[in-house]
Design a protein around this motif. Sequence first.
Motif, PDB file in Angstrom:
ATOM      1  N   THR A 244       0.834  -1.205   0.000  1.00 51.91           N
ATOM      2  CA  THR A 244       0.000   0.000   0.000  1.00 51.91           C
ATOM      3  C   THR A 244       0.863   1.246   0.000  1.00 51.91           C
ATOM      4  O   THR A 244       0.587   2.211  -0.733  1.00 51.91           O
ATOM      5  CB  THR A 244      -0.937   0.000   1.214  1.00 51.91           C
ATOM      6  OG1 THR A 244      -1.792  -1.151   1.156  1.00 51.91           O
ATOM      7  CG2 THR A 244      -1.785   1.252   1.248  1.00 51.91           C
ATOM      8  N   GLU A 245       1.906   1.264   0.818  1.00 54.59           N
ATOM      9  CA  GLU A 245       2.805   2.420   0.859  1.00 54.59           C
ATOM     10  C   GLU A 245       3.523   2.609  -0.472  1.00 54.59           C
ATOM     11  O   GLU A 245       3.664   3.735  -0.961  1.00 54.59           O
ATOM     12  CB  GLU A 245       3.824   2.239   1.986  1.00 54.59           C
ATOM     13  CG  GLU A 245       4.792   3.398   2.137  1.00 54.59           C
ATOM     14  CD  GLU A 245       4.105   4.714   2.454  1.00 54.59           C
ATOM     15  OE1 GLU A 245       4.649   5.770   2.083  1.00 54.59           O
ATOM     16  OE2 GLU A 245       3.026   4.684   3.074  1.00 54.59           O
ATOM     17  N   ALA A 246       3.953   1.506  -1.081  1.00 58.46           N
ATOM     18  CA  ALA A 246       4.618   1.595  -2.382  1.00 58.46           C
ATOM     19  C   ALA A 246       3.653   2.095  -3.455  1.00 58.46           C
ATOM     20  O   ALA A 246       4.038   2.845  -4.350  1.00 58.46           O
ATOM     21  CB  ALA A 246       5.193   0.235  -2.774  1.00 58.46           C
ATOM     22  N   ALA A 247       2.391   1.695  -3.369  1.00 57.11           N
ATOM     23  CA  ALA A 247       1.396   2.155  -4.344  1.00 57.11           C
ATOM     24  C   ALA A 247       1.179   3.655  -4.228  1.00 57.11           C
ATOM     25  O   ALA A 247       1.108   4.371  -5.229  1.00 57.11           O
ATOM     26  CB  ALA A 247       0.076   1.402  -4.136  1.00 57.11           C
ATOM     27  N   ARG A 248       1.092   4.164  -3.015  1.00 61.01           N
ATOM     28  CA  ARG A 248       0.890   5.601  -2.821  1.00 61.01           C
ATOM     29  C   ARG A 248       2.102   6.401  -3.274  1.00 61.01           C
ATOM     30  O   ARG A 248       1.964   7.518  -3.779  1.00 61.01           O
ATOM     31  CB  ARG A 248       0.593   5.884  -1.352  1.00 61.01           C
ATOM     32  CG  ARG A 248      -0.768   5.353  -0.895  1.00 61.01           C
ATOM     33  CD  ARG A 248      -0.940   5.468   0.602  1.00 61.01           C
ATOM     34  NE  ARG A 248      -2.255   4.985   1.028  1.00 61.01           N
ATOM     35  CZ  ARG A 248      -2.587   4.770   2.291  1.00 61.01           C
ATOM     36  NH1 ARG A 248      -1.695   5.010   3.252  1.00 61.01           N
ATOM     37  NH2 ARG A 248      -3.789   4.330   2.601  1.00 61.01           N
ATOM     38  N   ALA A 249       3.305   5.826  -3.092  1.00 57.75           N
ATOM     39  CA  ALA A 249       4.529   6.520  -3.491  1.00 57.75           C
ATOM     40  C   ALA A 249       4.834   6.344  -4.969  1.00 57.75           C
ATOM     41  O   ALA A 249       5.738   6.994  -5.495  1.00 57.75           O
ATOM     42  CB  ALA A 249       5.704   6.023  -2.648  1.00 57.75           C
ATOM     43  N   GLY A 250       4.109   5.450  -5.642  1.00 62.33           N
ATOM     44  CA  GLY A 250       4.349   5.215  -7.066  1.00 62.33           C
ATOM     45  C   GLY A 250       5.605   4.419  -7.336  1.00 62.33           C
ATOM     46  O   GLY A 250       6.207   4.545  -8.399  1.00 62.33           O
ATOM     47  N   THR A 251       6.025   3.570  -6.387  1.00 58.53           N
ATOM     48  CA  THR A 251       7.270   2.809  -6.543  1.00 58.53           C
ATOM     49  C   THR A 251       7.038   1.318  -6.725  1.00 58.53           C
ATOM     50  O   THR A 251       7.972   0.529  -6.579  1.00 58.53           O
ATOM     51  CB  THR A 251       8.183   3.036  -5.326  1.00 58.53           C
ATOM     52  OG1 THR A 251       7.493   2.640  -4.117  1.00 58.53           O
ATOM     53  CG2 THR A 251       8.573   4.499  -5.208  1.00 58.53           C
ATOM     54  N   LEU A 252       5.808   0.911  -7.026  1.00 59.62           N
ATOM     55  CA  LEU A 252       5.557  -0.507  -7.267  1.00 59.62           C
ATOM     56  C   LEU A 252       6.277  -0.953  -8.535  1.00 59.62           C
ATOM     57  O   LEU A 252       6.316  -0.236  -9.530  1.00 59.62           O
ATOM     58  CB  LEU A 252       4.061  -0.766  -7.419  1.00 59.62           C
ATOM     59  CG  LEU A 252       3.203  -0.641  -6.153  1.00 59.62           C
ATOM     60  CD1 LEU A 252       1.734  -0.677  -6.523  1.00 59.62           C
ATOM     61  CD2 LEU A 252       3.531  -1.751  -5.169  1.00 59.62           C
ATOM     62  N   THR A 253       6.849  -2.133  -8.494  1.00 59.08           N
ATOM     63  CA  THR A 253       7.516  -2.693  -9.664  1.00 59.08           C
ATOM     64  C   THR A 253       6.508  -3.498 -10.492  1.00 59.08           C
ATOM     65  O   THR A 253       5.437  -3.873  -9.989  1.00 59.08           O
ATOM     66  CB  THR A 253       8.669  -3.611  -9.235  1.00 59.08           C
ATOM     67  OG1 THR A 253       8.130  -4.788  -8.597  1.00 59.08           O
ATOM     68  CG2 THR A 253       9.614  -2.902  -8.268  1.00 59.08           C
TER      69      THR A 253
END
Length: 506
Positions: free
Chosen positions: A404-413
């Motif tokens: 969830t945090e990666a999704a909000r930061a736009g850092t999902l691979t």
Amino acid sequence: MAQVLEFKLPDLGEGLTEAEIVRWLVQVGDVVAVDQPVVEVETAKAMVEVPCPYGGVVTARFGEEGTELPVGAPLLTVAVGEPAGDAGTDGPDGGRAEPAGTASPEPAGTAPTADSGTQGSGNVLVGYGTSQAPARRRRVRPQQPAPATPGPRTAADGRPAAGAVPGHAVAPTAVNGSAAAPGAEPGPREAAEAADGPVPVISPLVRRLARQNGLDLRELTGSGPDGLILRADVEYALRAAAAQGRTTAPATAAEPPAREARTPAATASPAPAPVSPGGVRIPLKGVRGAVADKLSRSRREIPDATCWVDADATELMRARTAMNAAGGPKISLIALLARICTAALARFPELNSTVDTEAREVVRFDHVHLGFAAQTDRGLVVPVVRDAHARDAESLTAEFARLTEAARAGTLTPADLTGGTFTLNNYGVFGVDGSTPIVNHPEAAMLGVGRIVPKPWVHEGELAVRQVVQLSLTFDHRVCDGGTAGGFLRYVADCVEQPAVLLRTL
């Protein structure tokens, strides 16, 4: 003798064929180390940084921010094989003239040299970190050549022409963001930003949306924390301008002339349509475009059906409260719902499958990669929890929090966003009771969970106020019939009402 190497947009994997340049991380003249991130791009899956496999001096960049490039298109060129400190220009006497403003030699190890990356690492997988920490950047300023010494030739697309020697003065067409000759006055936007600093926005995409529509961000008051400008603020300003009958200028009128060394692919990209009095045009590309394509394909190919049931979640909420009161990491509600899903899929494996239309076969999976819908400023994404069936509640809670945090930061691979076999959609966070979600193609089913609210409920023969939730299951009718789907949903509801039922599968 230095050698110019061209770094192209690498294969992004997962069937992705293009990416949009969001932000350049290096300038022409910068010294880059092997595997140093040089550009931030947005694909249909995620926003990631791309590392360059070569170390040396950046001699040209291709494509402006906001340009979409296909895989294999040039990103930049790097001069390697020559020490960075020797990147000056030839003087009139044939010797080497140091770049303007060159300081005294620095101690060894303070900056990379251009010949440190001659072989290149090959580590250019989108979404993965670099193999070493980025070194401190140094700018090699182009020196204006003497009248008797012509500068390097450039091709029509901005690339160094044959015979051009990297390290010499770079032609203005090859310099991105600083095309003017040394000593030239900065443009209006550069001068404003230098005076006041950059305007805080929530993402580069918001800045680009304003730029495309000729909107000055300095005239807006952000509604986010500390005045942060959100996408909603920009869209509201554009709607207000349209309502007043004012047409904004195209993006090219709000910025100085293009300063990029462009490829034919970049120059062929159509300019975004300006705002008209009838509304705002928003291109369907990036994450939003990928979602649109997938949902349209799901509606075309999957004959879906939906069933739903109300359940008394009072005991599940009490069980979660007792778990968290016992100490240790807190357990999230979605982690408990995920644990219930995996137990139900073990009983009804038909729903943990996909349809191979070419072979006319249903493929059942022996693992559960659980996707969950997450709303972000960039649109709807579905991160995937790998091997959810083998995780306990604590592990599920930690993985949901990380994704969830990666999704909000736009850092999902791309790996975080692909490979799901079943999706859990908690739309109750939006304050709604029920929904009929679209199946996440190519999966076969999705469980939707509404908000949990106090409602009158008959409990043990008496009317009482209980915590009630609506559960819905949308499924591909090709993989099973209503009896199987109903059995799955009823088992989920039983586990919500009596969590002790899960003890049979622990």
